[in-house]
Motif scaffolding. Structure first.
Motif, short mmCIF file in Angstrom:
data_model
loop_
_atom_site.label_atom_id
_atom_site.label_comp_id
_atom_site.label_asym_id
_atom_site.label_seq_id
_atom_site.Cartn_x
_atom_site.Cartn_y
_atom_site.Cartn_z
N MET A 412 0.84 -1.42 -0.53
CA MET A 412 0.13 0.18 -0.08
C MET A 412 1.16 0.97 -0.23
SD MET A 412 -2.36 -1.06 2.62
CE MET A 412 -4.02 -0.15 2.63
N GLY A 413 0.45 2.52 -0.25
CA GLY A 413 1.08 4.41 -0.66
C GLY A 413 0.31 4.68 -0.27
N ARG A 414 0.66 6.14 0.14
CA ARG A 414 0.46 7.12 0.72
C ARG A 414 1.05 8.10 -0.79
NH1 ARG A 414 1.65 11.30 2.36
NH2 ARG A 414 3.32 10.64 3.83
N LEU A 415 -0.43 8.74 -1.57
CA LEU A 415 0.11 9.60 -2.62
C LEU A 415 -0.04 11.43 -1.92
CD1 LEU A 415 -2.78 8.88 -5.26
CD2 LEU A 415 -0.05 8.42 -5.40
N GLU A 416 1.53 11.79 -3.01
CA GLU A 416 1.72 13.42 -1.95
C GLU A 416 2.38 13.47 -2.52
OE1 GLU A 416 5.48 14.15 0.45
OE2 GLU A 416 4.56 13.08 2.01
N VAL A 417 1.49 15.19 -2.78
CA VAL A 417 1.77 15.99 -4.02
C VAL A 417 2.77 17.30 -3.25
CG1 VAL A 417 1.18 18.28 -5.55
CG2 VAL A 417 0.68 15.62 -5.23
N SER A 438 1.25 14.24 -10.27
CA SER A 438 1.90 14.66 -10.14
C SER A 438 2.14 13.90 -9.11
CB SER A 438 1.44 15.78 -10.00
OG SER A 438 1.43 16.89 -8.81
N ALA A 439 1.25 13.29 -8.39
CA ALA A 439 1.22 12.83 -7.40
C ALA A 439 2.44 11.32 -7.08
CB ALA A 439 0.19 12.57 -6.48
#
Length: 492
Positions: A412-417, A438-439
């Motif tokens: 699992m992963g988090r999306l970050e900008v 772009s995340a």
């Protein structure tokens, strides 16, 4: 004399060739008939918000689901079965198309039509998408949908495709939930015409409609039937005798109504199975599942009965942890000997379309599919998928909104900008496409689902070699999915 002999021999030769030709013709006819008989009738039973632990055969200590339990014990019980999404509309679109719903542009549940800035009002299953019923019609099947549709923002409108545009010969459905509740619903549409108030409970109503349709069939063609129950989604209503049955074992009346709601659905399933065994018992494949995990109690003002069980799994509906999209799965082929037992390898609702294609002799759609045929499971009791399952649910209640199951492993992963978590998003459209793309995937967790189905122990540091390999594949799969995701653009 010699010429006469040659003439006689020539006649014998012609007669011989003619006889062989007729035999060949008869043989071809027999093969054609045999192949036709091989096509099974196919039934998809789909619940709405049924939790992984809501059936007796999947561990519920109170709810009685004798018919589904019997189906599981005499067929195949799938303990690692996944829906296409942790919420209704994308899950249903994925099931029908064999593709991640992101490819079709269905990212979240579809509300009623109301113009919105993020173009959510445009969302619907688009006409170019190829579906199970349309595919099966191409090889001679008759098709029917009863229950819940929820694949368009404009239901029963010529402004968007409707169930009949995707191959359903007959349909009686609602846009979303049965209204005002499961009891005496008023919002069913039959083949484009409003039905008005119907007496009884939704699960029984849709099964009666299905049986009526089957009774009126005047051909020997095989059929595809989707029974999309509204149960146990709110607003819940249940027969009073069943509610009284569960009151002594419940915390309150609302919980008793939930328990009764699941059993009433099971009773409806029992009615349908009894009819099928009597009338179509020679060859009917039945698959049962749920569109996503159980609703969280009191998450909304309406969810006062939502006592669904995730079993031992983490999360609930709208989560990318297991309970969001790992749901009960059952397969039973009435009239044919297949593998029977509990199967613990990964199977998905995305696999229905390619499996049904193989069983029916239909051609697969000429497009990217995410499902794989599990016909080998029916024949040999084994099935190993060749590609991972990936979910990108941008409106998840948990932080890590992208998840992938690969064999025994889940990442699992988090999306970050710009060092900030991507905000919750309902829809991908031209106004946020660049932002979402772009995340960056970050803050990973890795779980061994065979040993830790509760997702308690993150192994991303302890199993570094495995983690690096799966992380690399995760990033490849997510990029491919994102690149192939539909972006909604308002034309005027």
């Amino acid at each position: 004399m010699m010429n006469k002999l040659k003439y006689v021999l020539l006649i014998i030769l012609v007669i011989s060739i003619s006889c062989k030709s007729k035999q060949t013709s008869k043989s071809v006819d027999k093969i054609t008939i045999k192949e036709s008989v091989k096509q099974p009738n196919i039934i998809v039973l789909l619940c709405d918000d049924l939790g992984y632990g809501d059936l007796g055969s999947f561990g519920h200590p109170i709810i009685k689901t004798e018919n589904l339990d019997k189906l599981a014990s005499s067929g195949i019980k799938l303990t690692n079965f996944y829906s296409a999404a942790p919420v209704c509309s994308p899950s249903r679109v994925g099931l029908l198309t064999g593709r991640s719903p992101n490819r079709a542009g269905v990212y979240d549940f579809i509300p009623g039509h109301k113009k919105s800035e993020d173009n959510r009002d445009l969302v619907h299953l688009q006409a170019h998408e190829e579906t199970i019923p349309a595919m099966l019609k191409s090889v001679g099947y008759e098709t029917c949908l009863v229950g819940k549709w929820h694949c368009s923002s404009q239901f029963n409108s010529d402004k968007q495709p409707q169930p009949n545009d995707f191959g359903f010969d007959h349909w009686m459905a609602t846009h979303n939930n049965a209204s005002p509740s499961h009891k005496n619903p008023k919002n069913f549409i039959r083949n484009g015409v409003a039905v008005g108030e119907m007496e009884g409970f939704s699960s029984q109503i849709v099964v009666t409609e299905a049986i009526d349709w089957l009774n009126k069939k005047d051909t020997d063609k095989p059929f595809f039937l989707e029974v999309a129950f509204h149960e146990p989604h709110e607003s819940i209503a249940s027969p009073e005798d069943l509610v009284q049955k569960y009151l002594p074992q419940s915390k309150n009346r609302e919980q008793a109504e939930y328990f009764a709601n699941v059993e009433n659905m099971d009773i409806a399933v029992g009615r349908l199975i009894e009819y099928i065994e009597k009338n179509y018992g020679e060859s009917t494949l039945i698959v049962f599942s749920s569109d996503n995990g159980p609703e969280t109690l009191n998450r909304t003002p309406k969810s006062i009965h939502s006592y669904g069980s995730p079993g031992e799994l983490k999360g609930m509906k709208l989560w990318t942890n297991e309970a969001g999209f790992r749901v009960p799965g059952i397969v039973k082929w009435i009239g044919k000997e297949t593998y029977t037992g509990t199967f613990d390898k990964v199977v998905s609702a995305l696999d229905f379309l390619p499996t049904f294609a193989e069983l029916s002799g239909a051609k697969l759609p000429n497009r990217k599919l995410d499902g794989e045929s599990f016909n080998s499971l029916l024949n040999t009791g084994d099935f190993d998928r060749t590609t991972p399952l990936i979910w990108a649910f941008y409106d998840a209640l948990n932080e890590r909104r992208v998840a992938m199951r690969m064999g025994d492993w889940k990442i699992m992963g988090r999306l970050e900008v710009d060092d900030k978590t991507l905000p919750n998003i309902h829809n991908l459209y031209d106004g946020n496409e660049a932002f979402v793309k772009s995340a960056k995937l970050t803050d990973f967790q890795l779980f061994n689902m065979k040993e830790d189905q509760k997702e308690l122990q993150d192994l991303s540091l302890k199993e570094l070699e495995v983690f690096n390999e799966i992380k690399k594949e995760f990033e490849i799969q997510y990029k491919e999915l994102l690149d192939g995701s539909h972006v909604w653009v308002r034309e005027n």
